[in-house]
Design a protein around this motif. Structure first.
Motif, PDB file in Angstrom:
ATOM      1  N   ARG A  96       0.821  -1.209   0.000  1.00 21.64           N
ATOM      2  CA  ARG A  96       0.000   0.000   0.000  1.00 21.64           C
ATOM      3  C   ARG A  96       0.856   1.260   0.000  1.00 21.64           C
ATOM      4  O   ARG A  96       1.829   1.351   0.732  1.00 21.64           O
ATOM      5  CB  ARG A  96      -0.887  -0.007   1.248  1.00 21.64           C
ATOM      6  N   GLU A 118      -0.970  -7.331  -6.815  1.00 20.87           N
ATOM      7  CA  GLU A 118      -1.990  -6.325  -6.490  1.00 20.87           C
ATOM      8  C   GLU A 118      -1.395  -5.312  -5.530  1.00 20.87           C
ATOM      9  O   GLU A 118      -0.707  -5.689  -4.591  1.00 20.87           O
ATOM     10  CB  GLU A 118      -3.199  -7.013  -5.836  1.00 20.87           C
ATOM     11  N   GLU A 125      -2.263  -1.314  -3.497  1.00 23.72           N
ATOM     12  CA  GLU A 125      -3.293  -0.352  -3.110  1.00 23.72           C
ATOM     13  C   GLU A 125      -2.669   1.039  -3.093  1.00 23.72           C
ATOM     14  O   GLU A 125      -1.604   1.235  -2.520  1.00 23.72           O
ATOM     15  CB  GLU A 125      -3.814  -0.687  -1.706  1.00 23.72           C
ATOM     16  N   ALA A 130     -11.588   1.183  -4.829  1.00 26.03           N
ATOM     17  CA  ALA A 130     -11.798   0.159  -3.810  1.00 26.03           C
ATOM     18  C   ALA A 130     -13.285   0.051  -3.460  1.00 26.03           C
ATOM     19  O   ALA A 130     -14.020   1.037  -3.555  1.00 26.03           O
ATOM     20  CB  ALA A 130     -11.006   0.529  -2.559  1.00 26.03           C
ATOM     21  N   ARG A 183     -13.199  -0.966   1.867  1.00 26.31           N
ATOM     22  CA  ARG A 183     -11.736  -0.895   1.795  1.00 26.31           C
ATOM     23  C   ARG A 183     -11.253   0.509   1.471  1.00 26.31           C
ATOM     24  O   ARG A 183     -10.092   0.701   1.124  1.00 26.31           O
ATOM     25  CB  ARG A 183     -11.196  -1.884   0.761  1.00 26.31           C
ATOM     26  N   MET A 228      -9.391   5.203  -2.484  1.00 23.96           N
ATOM     27  CA  MET A 228      -8.308   4.269  -2.743  1.00 23.96           C
ATOM     28  C   MET A 228      -8.522   3.547  -4.061  1.00 23.96           C
ATOM     29  O   MET A 228      -9.650   3.216  -4.418  1.00 23.96           O
ATOM     30  CB  MET A 228      -8.232   3.233  -1.621  1.00 23.96           C
ATOM     31  N   THR A 229      -7.427   3.329  -4.777  1.00 22.80           N
ATOM     32  CA  THR A 229      -7.474   2.580  -6.023  1.00 22.80           C
ATOM     33  C   THR A 229      -6.717   1.277  -5.863  1.00 22.80           C
ATOM     34  O   THR A 229      -5.619   1.260  -5.293  1.00 22.80           O
ATOM     35  CB  THR A 229      -6.862   3.421  -7.173  1.00 22.80           C
ATOM     36  N   ILE A 230      -7.316   0.204  -6.324  1.00 21.59           N
ATOM     37  CA  ILE A 230      -6.680  -1.123  -6.300  1.00 21.59           C
ATOM     38  C   ILE A 230      -6.137  -1.390  -7.699  1.00 21.59           C
ATOM     39  O   ILE A 230      -6.862  -1.250  -8.685  1.00 21.59           O
ATOM     40  CB  ILE A 230      -7.689  -2.205  -5.899  1.00 21.59           C
TER      41      ILE A 230
END
Length: 85
Positions: free
Chosen positions: A9, A38, A40, A70, A74, A79-81
């Motif tokens: 993250r 992956e 975050e 997200a 989350r 937030m971007t996943i």
């Protein structure tokens, strides 16, 4: 690969956009080297300006397979996943 499929993250809330994007680039390189699939990216909600710049960066980044905001539990649109190739 990375420890137990954990995701990495980056929290860039409060950073100026140019600093944030430089951090993001280093972060992506580190994630790729470490074998993450992956990651975050926490850009915060704010005006959405940083989120747009992050998404523009991710669209242009060759190792990114896809990304999405997200789910609400989350961090939602703060937030971007990112899924890496």
């Amino acid at each position: 690969g990375a420890a137990g499929g954990a995701s990495l993250r980056l929290d860039m809330r409060g950073l100026r956009a140019d600093v944030a994007l430089a951090e993001l680039e280093q972060f992506m390189d580190k994630a790729l080297l470490a074998g993450f699939r992956e990651v975050e990216v926490v850009h915060g909600r704010g005006t959405g300006a940083l989120r747009r710049q992050v998404h523009d960066f991710l669209r242009a980044f060759p190792a990114v397979e896809s990304f999405c905001l997200a789910p609400e539990d989350r961090g939602g649109d703060g937030m971007t996943i990112v899924i890496l190739r």
